[in-house]
Every structure is written in C-alpha cells, then in structure tokens.
Design a protein around this motif. Structure first.
Motif, PDB file in Angstrom:
ATOM      1  N   ARG A   3       0.832  -1.200   0.000  1.00 51.22           N
ATOM      2  CA  ARG A   3       0.000   0.000   0.000  1.00 51.22           C
ATOM      3  C   ARG A   3       0.866   1.249   0.000  1.00 51.22           C
ATOM      4  NH1 ARG A   3      -3.408   1.827   5.009  1.00 51.22           N
ATOM      5  NH2 ARG A   3      -3.616   3.923   4.305  1.00 51.22           N
ATOM      6  N   ASP A  22      -9.676   1.942   5.626  1.00 50.54           N
ATOM      7  CA  ASP A  22     -10.054   0.556   5.329  1.00 50.54           C
ATOM      8  C   ASP A  22     -11.364   0.267   6.049  1.00 50.54           C
ATOM      9  OD1 ASP A  22      -9.770  -1.369   7.714  1.00 50.54           O
ATOM     10  OD2 ASP A  22      -7.842  -0.352   7.771  1.00 50.54           O
ATOM     11  N   TRP A  23     -12.105  -0.672   5.549  1.00 50.93           N
ATOM     12  CA  TRP A  23     -13.458  -0.873   6.068  1.00 50.93           C
ATOM     13  C   TRP A  23     -13.489  -1.361   7.490  1.00 50.93           C
ATOM     14  CZ3 TRP A  23     -15.666  -6.018   6.167  1.00 50.93           C
ATOM     15  CH2 TRP A  23     -14.859  -7.003   5.624  1.00 50.93           C
TER      16      TRP A  23
END
Length: 160
Positions: A3, A22-23
């Motif tokens: 990332r 991020d979820w």
C-alpha cells in the motif's frame, strides 16, 4: 501489493484515507459510537479475528482516534473515541446515507438513522457560508498553507 502512503499528499481526502481508509477501521469506529468499549465487544459485534482487531485498535490508538482507559473494574482497558475520533461521526453519517440511498432494493431491511424523537435524520448537505446549498459544480479546491494565506500562484482543482 504494498500500500502506498498518502500521508504527505496535499489532498485532505488522500490523507484521511491514509488514516482511516479501510473498512474494518470505520466499522470499529461505528461500533464505538454504538457503545462498544472493550476488545471483546468489538470482536463479538464485528465477528473480526483477534489479530486484525488488535492491529486496527493499535493503529487507531497511535493515530489518536481512540484512547485507552482502564475499565471501572480495572481488569480490562476500554477504548474511547477522542475528539478527533468523534469527528468521524459526520463521515459515518454521510456513508450511511449514501448506502441507504443507493445500496438497498425495495423490500430489503435497512437500518435508518433516526433522531431521539423517531424522525429520520435530514440528509447531509454542503452549505455555503451564507447557508445556501452547494452542488459540486459550485465549489473548487484551492491549495492554501494551513493557518496562512494561499500560495502566490494559487492552483485550483475540482478533484483535490
């Protein structure tokens, strides 16, 4: 794939996504707004693995979104949203309303945010300084030095 960090970009959206993008992170914050405080609360409500939860909670602590406090019993620690974390409420409401509007078919059950009187919460809007509702086309991004004036050759972009 590794990332890419967006922590140094001049785009506030990029930096925000780098911080909480991020979820699992947003779901953990959602559960904190819904009263989760202990590790076990988050683990059970989200059905998340201990290792992922540990990583996310440690990151949220390090980023100043949560603070750890001893539980009343003293045997456990509790996770509480900081002022910075509490400001994510607006982000979650915006995501919720977008989801309500676009991700459910007629006949599906959907959680709807209501006020304490049982009324649906008004849709979020972007407002001008005078209170007028703004559309995306009514806005532009200018790059400015925080706490100061815009750079001499002010660059603008609608995407930033």
């Amino acid at each position: 794939m590794r990332r890419k960090s967006l922590s140094n970009t001049s785009c506030p959206i990029g930096r925000a996504l780098d911080e909480i993008g991020d979820w699992w992170t947003l779901l953990i914050v959602r559960e904190a707004f819904d009263g989760a405080r202990r590790f076990r609360d988050f683990e059970q409500r989200l059905a998340i693995s201990k290792n992922i939860l540990t990583i996310r909670l440690n990151m949220l602590l390090a980023k100043g979104v949560f603070e750890a406090r001893p539980a009343r019993s003293g045997a456990y620690k509790e996770y509480h949203l900081t002022r910075k974390g509490a400001r994510l409420w607006l982000v979650l409401v915006a995501l919720r309303q977008w989801g309500e509007d676009h991700l459910f078919e007629d006949g599906e059950t959907c959680g709807v945010l209501r006020d304490r009187n049982g009324q649906p919460v008004q849709r979020l809007q972007v407002l001008a300084a005078d209170g007028a509702v703004l559309a995306q086309a009514d806005t532009e991004v200018s790059f400015e030095v925080r706490g100061g004036a815009p750079p001499s050759a002010s660059a603008s972009s609608a995407a930033g």
